[in-house]
Design an enzyme around this catalytic site. Sequence first.
Site, short mmCIF file in Angstrom:
data_model
loop_
_atom_site.label_atom_id
_atom_site.label_comp_id
_atom_site.label_asym_id
_atom_site.label_seq_id
_atom_site.Cartn_x
_atom_site.Cartn_y
_atom_site.Cartn_z
CB CYS A 127 44.65 13.66 56.64
SG CYS A 127 44.48 15.07 55.52
CG HIS A 176 40.68 11.22 55.49
ND1 HIS A 176 40.80 11.69 56.78
CD2 HIS A 176 41.11 12.24 54.70
CE1 HIS A 176 41.27 12.92 56.77
NE2 HIS A 176 41.47 13.28 55.52
CD GLU A 179 39.43 9.13 58.90
OE1 GLU A 179 40.22 8.39 58.27
OE2 GLU A 179 39.50 10.38 58.86
#
Lengths: 233, 80
Positions: free
Chosen positions: A86, A203, A205
Amino acid sequence: MKFAVVVFPGSNSDYDAFYAASRVVGEQAELVWHKDADLKGADAVILPGGFAHGDYLRTGAIARFSPIMGAVTAFADRGGPVLGICNGFQVLLEAGLLPGAMVRNDRIKFVSQLVPVRVEQTDTPFTAACAPQQVLQLPIAHGEGNYYAPPGVLDDIEANRQVVFRYTSPAGEPGADWNPNGSLNNIAGICNRRRNVVGLMPHPERAAELPLGSVDGRVVLASVVKALAAVSR
Amino acid sequence: MKARVYVTLKPSVFDPQGSVVAGALQSLGYADVKDVRQGKFFEVELADADPATAKQRVTEMADKLLANPVIESYRVEVLQ
């Protein structure tokens, strides 16, 4: 292996990345402040999401001057795996470590949702454990993820297989309905020519444990563990 | 000495903000508005230098930082 997660003032996914790398994937991880000059012996570097330096001027435009970026660039030049997530992707674009630029989402909307993303290339350190054309459900959360590259550059990126992730339908079919931000060629993530630097807007994660709605992001971090193990073997 | 830098998205790059502003102006009744392009404006104050040097310095600054040459173009004006 050891991950370094760079913390800029304004990063907000730094701890998410640290947690996913250390607690979910189970490797060593260290948060590295942007004013530090070295990467603490890390084998892979993550530039996390957020709003580094408030995104003043342009997203990532000031972060690229942070002292740590000298070490990140040198690490990338040595072939070390670098992942920009991002805002981290935006920093890599501004730093010239990846080609192209980001402009505002085409409908001026900040988009925050889970989207299907197709893995286009499995010969990068962050997709090495993916199946070809695997569709991952990953969250996006950005106002400026509309990927742009001038026509000649875009052709080069496609020809060199540098598009690593593309927005598609859940079945893996690309189309305007599945493009959340107006990105050219439905691009969600790219790599450099050497393929060791990868940036993506979604994302991974934040999609590493079931309570978060998806575990599909794990494979992105697990890939680099696999890729580095293959190198050291 | 002051210099002004005008940064705009290149014509080939879609400007979502500009098009929303154009739509808002049309909603206000300005039916003659055909398009709006939004940009950035910088006023840079410099230690005294001759205008040619100032222009060269500020152009360099625009290229390195104020604009992203991948998507934006810029124009530099030096004020006497």
